[in-house]
Design a protein around this motif. Structure first.
Motif, mmCIF file in Angstrom:
data_model
loop_
_atom_site.group_PDB
_atom_site.id
_atom_site.type_symbol
_atom_site.label_atom_id
_atom_site.label_comp_id
_atom_site.label_asym_id
_atom_site.label_seq_id
_atom_site.Cartn_x
_atom_site.Cartn_y
_atom_site.Cartn_z
ATOM 1 N N CYS A 45 33.035 -2.714 -16.508
ATOM 2 C CA CYS A 45 34.389 -2.444 -16.000
ATOM 3 C C CYS A 45 34.873 -1.028 -16.302
ATOM 4 O O CYS A 45 35.940 -0.638 -15.857
ATOM 5 C CB CYS A 45 35.373 -3.456 -16.586
ATOM 6 S SG CYS A 45 35.581 -3.357 -18.365
ATOM 7 N N GLY A 46 34.109 -0.250 -17.077
ATOM 8 C CA GLY A 46 34.542 1.111 -17.384
ATOM 9 C C GLY A 46 35.435 1.195 -18.594
ATOM 10 O O GLY A 46 36.145 2.181 -18.769
ATOM 11 N N LEU A 47 35.399 0.184 -19.447
ATOM 12 C CA LEU A 47 36.225 0.209 -20.649
ATOM 13 C C LEU A 47 35.635 1.130 -21.706
ATOM 14 O O LEU A 47 36.332 1.940 -22.306
ATOM 15 C CB LEU A 47 36.366 -1.206 -21.222
ATOM 16 C CG LEU A 47 37.100 -1.308 -22.560
ATOM 17 C CD1 LEU A 47 38.582 -1.053 -22.360
ATOM 18 C CD2 LEU A 47 36.879 -2.679 -23.198
ATOM 19 N N TYR A 48 34.343 1.018 -21.930
ATOM 20 C CA TYR A 48 33.713 1.729 -23.042
ATOM 21 C C TYR A 48 32.733 2.804 -22.583
ATOM 22 O O TYR A 48 32.710 3.898 -23.126
ATOM 23 C CB TYR A 48 32.979 0.715 -23.929
ATOM 24 C CG TYR A 48 32.448 1.294 -25.212
ATOM 25 C CD1 TYR A 48 33.287 1.533 -26.297
ATOM 26 C CD2 TYR A 48 31.101 1.611 -25.351
ATOM 27 C CE1 TYR A 48 32.808 2.064 -27.476
ATOM 28 C CE2 TYR A 48 30.606 2.144 -26.535
ATOM 29 C CZ TYR A 48 31.463 2.366 -27.585
ATOM 30 O OH TYR A 48 30.982 2.894 -28.761
ATOM 31 N N ARG A 49 31.931 2.519 -21.574
ATOM 32 C CA ARG A 49 30.899 3.459 -21.155
ATOM 33 C C ARG A 49 31.295 4.314 -19.956
ATOM 34 O O ARG A 49 30.629 5.285 -19.633
ATOM 35 C CB ARG A 49 29.610 2.698 -20.812
ATOM 36 C CG ARG A 49 28.969 2.028 -22.009
ATOM 37 C CD ARG A 49 27.535 1.642 -21.684
ATOM 38 N NE ARG A 49 26.907 0.899 -22.761
ATOM 39 C CZ ARG A 49 26.402 1.423 -23.857
ATOM 40 N NH1 ARG A 49 26.469 2.727 -24.035
ATOM 41 N NH2 ARG A 49 25.840 0.684 -24.785
ATOM 42 N N GLY A 50 32.336 3.966 -19.265
ATOM 43 C CA GLY A 50 32.699 4.704 -18.062
ATOM 44 C C GLY A 50 32.172 4.002 -16.829
ATOM 45 O O GLY A 50 31.153 3.318 -16.868
ATOM 46 N N ARG A 51 32.864 4.158 -15.714
ATOM 47 C CA ARG A 51 32.478 3.478 -14.476
ATOM 48 C C ARG A 51 31.621 4.402 -13.627
ATOM 49 O O ARG A 51 32.043 5.496 -13.252
ATOM 50 C CB ARG A 51 33.718 3.056 -13.692
ATOM 51 C CG ARG A 51 33.389 2.290 -12.432
ATOM 52 C CD ARG A 51 34.626 1.687 -11.807
ATOM 53 N NE ARG A 51 35.198 0.653 -12.649
ATOM 54 C CZ ARG A 51 36.305 -0.029 -12.330
ATOM 55 N NH1 ARG A 51 36.916 0.211 -11.203
ATOM 56 N NH2 ARG A 51 36.759 -0.952 -13.137
ATOM 57 N N LEU A 52 30.405 3.946 -13.326
ATOM 58 C CA LEU A 52 29.495 4.774 -12.535
ATOM 59 C C LEU A 52 29.970 4.867 -11.092
ATOM 60 O O LEU A 52 30.385 3.882 -10.498
ATOM 61 C CB LEU A 52 28.082 4.186 -12.566
ATOM 62 C CG LEU A 52 27.323 4.316 -13.888
ATOM 63 C CD1 LEU A 52 25.954 3.669 -13.749
ATOM 64 C CD2 LEU A 52 27.170 5.773 -14.294
ATOM 65 N N ILE A 53 29.891 6.080 -10.533
ATOM 66 C CA ILE A 53 30.283 6.279 -9.140
ATOM 67 C C ILE A 53 29.178 6.953 -8.339
ATOM 68 O O ILE A 53 29.302 7.105 -7.131
ATOM 69 C CB ILE A 53 31.582 7.107 -9.032
ATOM 70 C CG1 ILE A 53 31.446 8.428 -9.790
ATOM 71 C CG2 ILE A 53 32.768 6.317 -9.516
ATOM 72 C CD1 ILE A 53 32.665 9.335 -9.694
ATOM 73 N N LEU A 54 28.095 7.366 -9.008
ATOM 74 C CA LEU A 54 27.055 8.091 -8.279
ATOM 75 C C LEU A 54 25.710 7.988 -8.988
ATOM 76 O O LEU A 54 25.487 8.673 -9.968
ATOM 77 C CB LEU A 54 27.439 9.570 -8.150
ATOM 78 C CG LEU A 54 26.477 10.445 -7.359
ATOM 79 C CD1 LEU A 54 26.621 10.171 -5.876
ATOM 80 C CD2 LEU A 54 26.741 11.907 -7.634
ATOM 81 N N PRO A 55 24.813 7.153 -8.497
ATOM 82 C CA PRO A 55 23.451 7.186 -9.033
ATOM 83 C C PRO A 55 22.454 7.649 -7.964
ATOM 84 O O PRO A 55 22.191 6.942 -7.001
ATOM 85 C CB PRO A 55 23.201 5.713 -9.386
ATOM 86 C CG PRO A 55 24.060 4.946 -8.412
ATOM 87 C CD PRO A 55 25.085 5.896 -7.817
ATOM 88 N N TYR A 56 21.926 8.864 -8.097
ATOM 89 C CA TYR A 56 20.873 9.361 -7.213
ATOM 90 C C TYR A 56 19.683 9.774 -8.086
ATOM 91 O O TYR A 56 19.877 10.363 -9.153
ATOM 92 C CB TYR A 56 21.310 10.601 -6.419
ATOM 93 C CG TYR A 56 22.395 10.359 -5.410
ATOM 94 C CD1 TYR A 56 22.435 9.207 -4.636
ATOM 95 C CD2 TYR A 56 23.391 11.311 -5.215
ATOM 96 C CE1 TYR A 56 23.440 9.010 -3.700
ATOM 97 C CE2 TYR A 56 24.398 11.121 -4.285
ATOM 98 C CZ TYR A 56 24.417 9.962 -3.532
ATOM 99 O OH TYR A 56 25.416 9.765 -2.611
ATOM 100 N N GLU A 57 18.486 9.505 -7.601
ATOM 101 C CA GLU A 57 17.305 9.892 -8.366
ATOM 102 C C GLU A 57 16.264 10.471 -7.425
ATOM 103 O O GLU A 57 15.989 9.910 -6.363
ATOM 104 C CB GLU A 57 16.727 8.681 -9.094
ATOM 105 C CG GLU A 57 15.506 9.019 -9.943
ATOM 106 C CD GLU A 57 15.019 7.807 -10.718
ATOM 107 O OE1 GLU A 57 15.080 7.835 -11.951
ATOM 108 O OE2 GLU A 57 14.579 6.839 -10.070
#
Length: 329
Positions: free
Chosen positions: A306-318
């Protein structure tokens, strides 16, 4: 005093926690005429709006993806990842209060008095990384000559990519922000025209061997700031799972306690409240929190969707390196 900790055990969703915390904090700030707490509420509002109205992030990430495609064309031999995140609520709250504690302490040590409310509020305007993107590159060993030093080759390409990034993004609606002389790069690999925009933690010495290039941009379409970090894989490992992570946390605790000893309690309410909020967050028992989509066995084994502790991912590209028979010149 109202603190975030009081809302983390209620079983509410992250957004409901944000609404309740900021709403109660605003009422209390108006009652006590506390301008710093009102600024704090506006800061929490920024996070809430990012989480509630994040359609613009799709357009923003597409522009970032254009640079990803550029790198795939220009550097097919490199492996690299693009990641994006909205800063976690707990980390953002820690940083906001940490700015207050650090600024008041430094001001008091230099002047023997305390800064005005307007001076503290001005310090809080430098928060620029609620949205952050990270580019991590790696040179596969199969593309290196045996006598080449991998780290030097990767750094060469890291600075080359850093030189291209500002103009590329400015053509797509971003404005590059000055680094204001903070960690100005001494590296000859960074072009003079982009040097004022980067905070160079690669060539500059930092505690715990943290190394990264940081640049801040303003997205003119969404009217918000964002930060881009550029690292090699080894730099990223040090920052995420190495000494720059764990030891930095321990060092931060020691520094905060030293500042508390230097500022007598009761002399500056803004320092007292920010220090107390920060200390309470450091003592969180994550396994006991009850927040939607968050579960923790302890402070190391955490599943945060939920983005409480680690942050909410918005972009995963590899991008995986293309295997080439030709060696790099």
């Amino acid at each position: 005093m109202i603190t975030l900790n009081d809302y983390l055990y209620s079983g509410d969703t992250l957004l409901r926690i944000l609404h309740n915390y900021s709403g109660d904090l605003r009422k209390d700030a108006r009652k006590n005429k506390n301008e710093i707490d009102l600024a704090h509420c506006n800061f929490l509002l920024q996070i809430t709006e990012l989480l509630e109205h994040n359609d613009f992030l799709t357009a923003q990430s597409q522009k970032i993806r254009e640079f990803y495609k550029y790198m795939a064309r220009e550097y097919p031999f490199l492996a690299f990842t693009f990641k994006g995140r909205i800063k976690s609520l707990i980390r953002a709250e820690e940083k906001f209060n940490g700015y207050i504690v650090e600024y008041i302490y430094d001001y008091h040590m230099e002047h023997g008095t305390y800064p005005s409310v307007s001076e503290i509020k001005n310090r809080l305007t430098c928060f620029r990384d609620l949205i952050a993107y990270r580019i991590v590159i790696s040179m596969p060993r199969c593309h290196l000559k045996s006598e080449q030093d991998r780290e030097k080759v990767e750094e060469k390409y890291l600075y080359e990519i850093a030189n291209a990034l500002p103009a590329f993004l400015e053509e797509r609606g971003f404005t590059v922000e000055s680094a204001r002389g903070i960690m100005e790069s001494p590296s000859e690999l960074l072009n003079d025209e982009v040097r004022p925009y980067y905070r160079d933690y690669v060539a500059g010495k930092t505690p715990q061997d943290y190394r990264s290039l940081h640049i801040t941009l303003y997205d003119n379409s969404s009217r918000c700031f964002m930060e881009v970090q550029l690292r090699t894989k080894s730099m990223d490992d040090v920052a995420e799972i190495g000494p720059a992570n764990h030891l930095g946390y321990e060092k931060g605790q020691d520094e905060a306690r030293a500042r508390r000893d230097a500022i007598p309690e009761g002399e500056c309410i803004y320092f007292d409240e920010a220090y107390e909020r920060g200390m309470r967050l450091q003592k969180l028992e994550l396994s006991k929190l009850d927040v939607n989509m968050f579960a923790a066995v302890n402070n190391s084994l955490i599943n945060d969707g939920c983005g409480l502790y680690r942050g909410r991912l918005i972009l995963p590209y590899e991008h995986l390196s293309r295997f080439q028979n030709d060696l790099i010149d």
